[in-house]
Design a protein around this motif. Structure first.
Motif, PDB file in Angstrom:
ATOM      1  N   GLY A  98       3.675   7.044 -27.548  1.00 19.27           N
ATOM      2  CA  GLY A  98       4.096   7.999 -26.497  1.00 19.27           C
ATOM      3  C   GLY A  98       3.750   7.343 -25.056  1.00 19.27           C
ATOM      4  N   SER A  99       2.638   6.238 -25.002  1.00 17.33           N
ATOM      5  CA  SER A  99       2.197   5.831 -23.738  1.00 17.33           C
ATOM      6  C   SER A  99       3.445   4.768 -23.440  1.00 17.33           C
ATOM      7  N   GLN A 100       3.450   4.594 -21.847  1.00 16.05           N
ATOM      8  CA  GLN A 100       4.180   3.540 -21.318  1.00 16.05           C
ATOM      9  C   GLN A 100       3.486   2.818 -20.028  1.00 16.05           C
ATOM     10  N   PRO A 101       2.837   2.108 -20.510  1.00 19.84           N
ATOM     11  CA  PRO A 101       1.822   1.429 -19.406  1.00 19.84           C
ATOM     12  C   PRO A 101       2.857   0.432 -18.608  1.00 19.84           C
ATOM     13  N   ALA A 102       2.523   0.315 -17.223  1.00 19.07           N
ATOM     14  CA  ALA A 102       3.393  -0.374 -16.484  1.00 19.07           C
ATOM     15  C   ALA A 102       2.688  -1.979 -16.585  1.00 19.07           C
ATOM     16  N   PHE A 103       3.748  -2.822 -16.405  1.00 17.85           N
ATOM     17  CA  PHE A 103       3.289  -4.475 -16.406  1.00 17.85           C
ATOM     18  C   PHE A 103       3.437  -4.521 -14.896  1.00 17.85           C
ATOM     19  N   ILE A 104       2.017  -4.666 -14.397  1.00 16.55           N
ATOM     20  CA  ILE A 104       2.060  -4.910 -12.874  1.00 16.55           C
ATOM     21  C   ILE A 104       1.437  -6.401 -12.474  1.00 16.55           C
ATOM     22  N   ILE A 105       1.948  -6.873 -11.259  1.00 14.79           N
ATOM     23  CA  ILE A 105       1.400  -7.912 -10.684  1.00 14.79           C
ATOM     24  C   ILE A 105       0.235  -7.456  -9.773  1.00 14.79           C
ATOM     25  N   PRO A 106      -1.180  -7.472 -10.080  1.00 12.11           N
ATOM     26  CA  PRO A 106      -2.145  -7.047  -8.898  1.00 12.11           C
ATOM     27  C   PRO A 106      -2.222  -7.805  -7.818  1.00 12.11           C
ATOM     28  N   LEU A 107      -2.352  -7.050  -6.667  1.00 15.04           N
ATOM     29  CA  LEU A 107      -2.532  -7.705  -5.388  1.00 15.04           C
ATOM     30  C   LEU A 107      -3.815  -7.297  -4.724  1.00 15.04           C
ATOM     31  N   LEU A 108      -4.371  -8.111  -3.756  1.00 18.99           N
ATOM     32  CA  LEU A 108      -5.503  -7.819  -3.011  1.00 18.99           C
ATOM     33  C   LEU A 108      -5.366  -8.052  -1.524  1.00 18.99           C
ATOM     34  N   PRO A 109      -5.851  -7.102  -0.623  1.00 22.91           N
ATOM     35  CA  PRO A 109      -5.822  -7.487   0.841  1.00 22.91           C
ATOM     36  C   PRO A 109      -6.243  -8.830   1.214  1.00 22.91           C
ATOM     37  N   TYR A 110      -5.490  -9.859   2.059  1.00 25.27           N
ATOM     38  CA  TYR A 110      -5.952 -11.232   2.292  1.00 25.27           C
ATOM     39  C   TYR A 110      -7.063 -11.140   3.270  1.00 25.27           C
ATOM     40  N   SER A 111      -7.353 -10.147   4.075  1.00 22.95           N
ATOM     41  CA  SER A 111      -8.696 -10.280   4.623  1.00 22.95           C
ATOM     42  C   SER A 111      -9.577  -8.736   4.895  1.00 22.95           C
ATOM     43  N   SER A 112     -10.618  -8.731   5.193  1.00 22.36           N
ATOM     44  CA  SER A 112     -11.282  -7.577   5.618  1.00 22.36           C
ATOM     45  C   SER A 112     -10.645  -6.694   6.606  1.00 22.36           C
ATOM     46  N   ALA A 113      -9.775  -7.347   7.628  1.00 25.16           N
ATOM     47  CA  ALA A 113      -9.029  -6.670   8.375  1.00 25.16           C
ATOM     48  C   ALA A 113      -7.949  -5.777   7.732  1.00 25.16           C
ATOM     49  N   ASP A 114      -7.310  -6.650   6.794  1.00 27.10           N
ATOM     50  CA  ASP A 114      -6.154  -5.800   6.197  1.00 27.10           C
ATOM     51  C   ASP A 114      -6.475  -4.755   4.968  1.00 27.10           C
ATOM     52  N   THR A 115      -7.820  -4.914   4.498  1.00 29.93           N
ATOM     53  CA  THR A 115      -8.522  -3.849   3.688  1.00 29.93           C
ATOM     54  C   THR A 115      -8.825  -2.764   4.633  1.00 29.93           C
ATOM     55  N   GLU A 116      -9.144  -2.861   5.628  1.00 28.87           N
ATOM     56  CA  GLU A 116      -9.568  -1.915   6.628  1.00 28.87           C
ATOM     57  C   GLU A 116      -8.004  -0.964   7.044  1.00 28.87           C
ATOM     58  N   MET A 117      -7.037  -1.932   7.329  1.00 29.82           N
ATOM     59  CA  MET A 117      -6.156  -1.424   7.866  1.00 29.82           C
ATOM     60  C   MET A 117      -5.366  -0.392   6.661  1.00 29.82           C
ATOM     61  N   LEU A 118      -5.428  -0.713   5.520  1.00 33.04           N
ATOM     62  CA  LEU A 118      -4.897  -0.176   4.173  1.00 33.04           C
ATOM     63  C   LEU A 118      -5.719   0.912   4.035  1.00 33.04           C
ATOM     64  N   ARG A 119      -7.137   0.792   4.013  1.00 31.42           N
ATOM     65  CA  ARG A 119      -8.020   2.121   3.897  1.00 31.42           C
ATOM     66  C   ARG A 119      -7.644   3.245   4.774  1.00 31.42           C
ATOM     67  N   ALA A 120      -7.780   2.689   6.070  1.00 28.62           N
ATOM     68  CA  ALA A 120      -7.698   3.793   7.123  1.00 28.62           C
ATOM     69  C   ALA A 120      -6.211   4.540   7.076  1.00 28.62           C
ATOM     70  N   PHE A 121      -5.290   3.828   6.626  1.00 28.10           N
ATOM     71  CA  PHE A 121      -3.910   4.655   6.626  1.00 28.10           C
ATOM     72  C   PHE A 121      -3.815   5.539   5.358  1.00 28.10           C
ATOM     73  N   ARG A 122      -4.357   4.975   4.388  1.00 24.98           N
ATOM     74  CA  ARG A 122      -4.419   5.742   2.970  1.00 24.98           C
ATOM     75  C   ARG A 122      -5.165   7.231   3.516  1.00 24.98           C
ATOM     76  N   ASN A 123      -6.288   7.128   4.103  1.00 26.38           N
ATOM     77  CA  ASN A 123      -7.097   8.114   4.470  1.00 26.38           C
ATOM     78  C   ASN A 123      -6.388   9.239   5.203  1.00 26.38           C
ATOM     79  N   LYS A 124      -5.542   8.395   6.300  1.00 31.59           N
ATOM     80  CA  LYS A 124      -4.617   9.393   6.991  1.00 31.59           C
ATOM     81  C   LYS A 124      -3.481  10.153   6.263  1.00 31.59           C
TER      82      LYS A 124
END
Length: 262
Positions: free
Chosen positions: A159-185
């Protein structure tokens, strides 16, 4: 291009056309709704409605073109176990909003009744996003994470249907903060905050496992995965995403923009 057909791009694309299923989800013995399957075991897509905030993958980007190449091999060698998503649907999710399955506080918008239709939920969230001064600050950069374990576990639970994903990482700390701040918004605005809010793994999905693999097939899949990740990492390099969109969906084949968050 119809959403329930694999598209062909530059002579490459997925094979076969898949139609939507009208089957009614089964109910668990306790009377609660069982987890909804997104696909039949033959790969046919099932209805699964909701809304989300995503970055659509640029179809001229090295990432997209490398995903097309991988999809051809994925379909050829493992098509019996994994159903591929159409390339038109390729995206990176920024923030999961609501879906027809997860109707409880924290997973459903706080200002929307738990028994509201998905369509009404989407309309209310769209109106909210249009009324608030919320916009993504600019282009964000990502890279493929070659060190994250394969998303498909060796054991396949019925019954399970796990997704096959390509994992991604923010390229820099600035990108990490941009994504974090917008997700929090978005979380503060919608009232949605999942247990994995602070540990969310960014990714792009390529398909879903619909049938178990033999031990031999899974071992082969692991070998191909390592090859694919290495090839895609080299080909994609520094990945850029522009403005995200608040999208609606009725299944996993198409994510329709409703509000551009720019």
């Amino acid at each position: 291009m119809k959403k329930r057909s694999f598209i062909k791009l530059a002579g490459m694309g997925a094979m076969g056309a898949l139609g939507a299923s009208g089957h009614v989800p089964l109910l668990a013995a306790e009377g609660q709704q069982a987890p909804l399957k997104k696909f039949e075991e033959n790969g046919v897509v099932r209805p699964f409605g909701g809304n989300t905030v995503v970055f659509h993958t640029d179809k001229s980007s090295p990432l997209f073109l490398s995903m097309l190449r991988v999809q051809v091999e994925l379909q050829r060698h493992f098509g019996d176990s994994i159903t591929c998503l159409p390339p038109d649907s390729y995206h990176m999710t920024l923030f999961d909003m609501a879906n027809q399955q997860d109707r409880k506080p924290g997973l459903w918008p706080s200002g929307v009744p738990l028994d509201a239709s998905v369509e009404d939920c989407t309309k209310k969230l769209a109106a909210l996003l249009k009324s608030e001064p919320i916009s993504f600050p600019g282009k964000v950069y990502m890279k493929i994470d070659p060190n994250r374990p394969l998303s498909l576990p060796k054991e396949h639970k019925p019954g399970s249907q796990p997704a096959f994903i390509i994992p991604l990482l923010p390229y820099s700390s600035a990108d990490t903060e941009m994504l974090r701040a917008f997700r929090n918004k978005l979380s503060g605005l919608s009232g949605i905050r999942t247990p994995s809010h602070d540990t969310y793994v960014f990714h792009t999905s390529m398909g879903y496992r619909i049938k178990p693999m033999s031990a031999e097939t899974y071992a082969s899949f692991e070998t191909y995965y390592k090859k694919w990740i290495n090839e895609m990492t080299q080909a994609a390099g520094k990945i850029s995403f522009d403005c995200p969109d608040f999208c609606s969906f009725i299944d996993m084949y198409q994510f329709t923009p409703v509000v551009a968050l720019k």
